[in-house]
Scaffold this motif. Structure first.
Motif, PDB file in Angstrom:
ATOM      1  N   GLY A   1      12.225 134.972  15.793  1.00 58.47           N
ATOM      2  CA  GLY A   1      13.190 136.064  15.735  1.00 58.47           C
ATOM      3  C   GLY A   1      13.082 136.980  16.944  1.00 58.47           C
ATOM      4  N   HIS A   2      11.858 137.312  17.331  1.00 62.89           N
ATOM      5  CA  HIS A   2      11.650 138.157  18.516  1.00 62.89           C
ATOM      6  C   HIS A   2      12.150 137.452  19.775  1.00 62.89           C
ATOM      7  N   TYR A   3      11.850 136.177  19.907  1.00 69.32           N
ATOM      8  CA  TYR A   3      12.329 135.419  21.067  1.00 69.32           C
ATOM      9  C   TYR A   3      13.848 135.428  21.117  1.00 69.32           C
ATOM     10  N   GLU A   4      14.480 135.229  19.953  1.00 69.01           N
ATOM     11  CA  GLU A   4      15.937 135.176  19.923  1.00 69.01           C
ATOM     12  C   GLU A   4      16.563 136.527  20.262  1.00 69.01           C
ATOM     13  N   ARG A   5      15.829 137.600  20.048  1.00 64.34           N
ATOM     14  CA  ARG A   5      16.342 138.928  20.376  1.00 64.34           C
ATOM     15  C   ARG A   5      15.967 139.371  21.787  1.00 64.34           C
ATOM     16  N   GLY A   6      15.367 138.456  22.558  1.00 62.44           N
ATOM     17  CA  GLY A   6      15.146 138.771  23.965  1.00 62.44           C
ATOM     18  C   GLY A   6      13.720 138.861  24.439  1.00 62.44           C
ATOM     19  N   GLN A   7      12.739 138.720  23.554  1.00 60.04           N
ATOM     20  CA  GLN A   7      11.351 138.720  24.008  1.00 60.04           C
ATOM     21  C   GLN A   7      11.146 137.543  24.953  1.00 60.04           C
ATOM     22  N   THR A   8      10.327 137.743  25.952  1.00 57.19           N
ATOM     23  CA  THR A   8      10.061 136.703  26.939  1.00 57.19           C
ATOM     24  C   THR A   8       9.511 135.445  26.281  1.00 57.19           C
ATOM     25  N   LEU A   9      10.112 134.319  26.636  1.00 57.15           N
ATOM     26  CA  LEU A   9       9.658 133.013  26.156  1.00 57.15           C
ATOM     27  C   LEU A   9       8.760 132.425  27.240  1.00 57.15           C
ATOM     28  N   LEU A  10       7.480 132.382  26.968  1.00 58.98           N
ATOM     29  CA  LEU A  10       6.518 131.909  27.969  1.00 58.98           C
ATOM     30  C   LEU A  10       6.699 130.424  28.244  1.00 58.98           C
ATOM     31  N   PRO A  11       6.363 129.979  29.452  1.00 58.62           N
ATOM     32  CA  PRO A  11       6.526 128.566  29.805  1.00 58.62           C
ATOM     33  C   PRO A  11       5.818 127.606  28.859  1.00 58.62           C
ATOM     34  N   GLU A  12       4.650 127.978  28.331  1.00 62.03           N
ATOM     35  CA  GLU A  12       3.960 127.070  27.424  1.00 62.03           C
ATOM     36  C   GLU A  12       4.716 126.944  26.091  1.00 62.03           C
ATOM     37  N   VAL A  13       5.388 127.992  25.665  1.00 60.92           N
ATOM     38  CA  VAL A  13       6.219 127.917  24.461  1.00 60.92           C
ATOM     39  C   VAL A  13       7.464 127.082  24.761  1.00 60.92           C
ATOM     40  N   ALA A  14       8.025 127.267  25.956  1.00 55.28           N
ATOM     41  CA  ALA A  14       9.187 126.474  26.360  1.00 55.28           C
ATOM     42  C   ALA A  14       8.838 124.986  26.379  1.00 55.28           C
ATOM     43  N   ALA A  15       7.642 124.644  26.841  1.00 52.54           N
ATOM     44  CA  ALA A  15       7.219 123.237  26.857  1.00 52.54           C
ATOM     45  C   ALA A  15       7.150 122.679  25.445  1.00 52.54           C
ATOM     46  N   LYS A  16       6.657 123.483  24.506  1.00 56.30           N
ATOM     47  CA  LYS A  16       6.614 123.046  23.102  1.00 56.30           C
ATOM     48  C   LYS A  16       8.022 122.882  22.547  1.00 56.30           C
ATOM     49  N   LEU A  17       8.935 123.775  22.951  1.00 57.72           N
ATOM     50  CA  LEU A  17      10.328 123.681  22.521  1.00 57.72           C
ATOM     51  C   LEU A  17      10.968 122.400  23.051  1.00 57.72           C
ATOM     52  N   ILE A  18      10.707 122.050  24.292  1.00 56.28           N
ATOM     53  CA  ILE A  18      11.244 120.821  24.881  1.00 56.28           C
ATOM     54  C   ILE A  18      10.756 119.608  24.084  1.00 56.28           C
ATOM     55  N   ALA A  19       9.470 119.589  23.748  1.00 53.38           N
ATOM     56  CA  ALA A  19       8.907 118.469  22.982  1.00 53.38           C
ATOM     57  C   ALA A  19       9.489 118.424  21.572  1.00 53.38           C
ATOM     58  N   PHE A  20       9.613 119.574  20.925  1.00 55.80           N
ATOM     59  CA  PHE A  20      10.172 119.623  19.580  1.00 55.80           C
ATOM     60  C   PHE A  20      11.617 119.147  19.588  1.00 55.80           C
ATOM     61  N   ALA A  21      12.399 119.631  20.537  1.00 57.34           N
ATOM     62  CA  ALA A  21      13.802 119.225  20.630  1.00 57.34           C
ATOM     63  C   ALA A  21      13.909 117.714  20.842  1.00 57.34           C
ATOM     64  N   ALA A  22      13.073 117.163  21.709  1.00 58.87           N
ATOM     65  CA  ALA A  22      13.098 115.718  21.967  1.00 58.87           C
ATOM     66  C   ALA A  22      12.775 114.934  20.701  1.00 58.87           C
ATOM     67  N   SER A  23      11.854 115.449  19.897  1.00 60.30           N
ATOM     68  CA  SER A  23      11.491 114.756  18.660  1.00 60.30           C
ATOM     69  C   SER A  23      12.636 114.739  17.658  1.00 60.30           C
TER      70      SER A  23
END
Length: 80
Positions: free
Chosen positions: A30-52
């Motif tokens: 929720g915080h990320y969606e409202r504009g909190q900085t998304l760190l690169p390591e979280v972005a990497a996890k998001l890329i992997a989750f999306a691919a799955s």
């Protein structure tokens, strides 16, 4: 800025499901969606989750203005 909410909506998942997939809490999502900085390591996890889940994205889709691709299942059904 980032496109986390758009990516989550493309994946058709709740904040809770996404949180479990990237290893954080629903509150964090929720915080990320409202504009909190998304760190690169979280972005990497998001890329992997999306691919799955059949969505091939990269950092340009998260942080940039690259248009989001369709889910692979959607692409396959569009060609059937």
């Amino acid at each position: 800025m980032h496109n986390l909410k758009s990516i989550r909506e493309r994946l058709c998942v709740t904040q809770q499901v996404l949180a479990e997939g990237i290893g954080c809490t629903q509150g964090n999502v929720g915080h990320y969606e409202r504009g909190q900085t998304l760190l690169p390591e979280v972005a990497a996890k998001l890329i992997a989750f999306a691919a799955s889940r059949g969505l091939r994205i990269g950092y340009d889709h998260i942080y940039g203005d690259a248009p989001l691709p369709q889910l692979e299942a959607e692409v396959g059904s569009a060609h059937a």
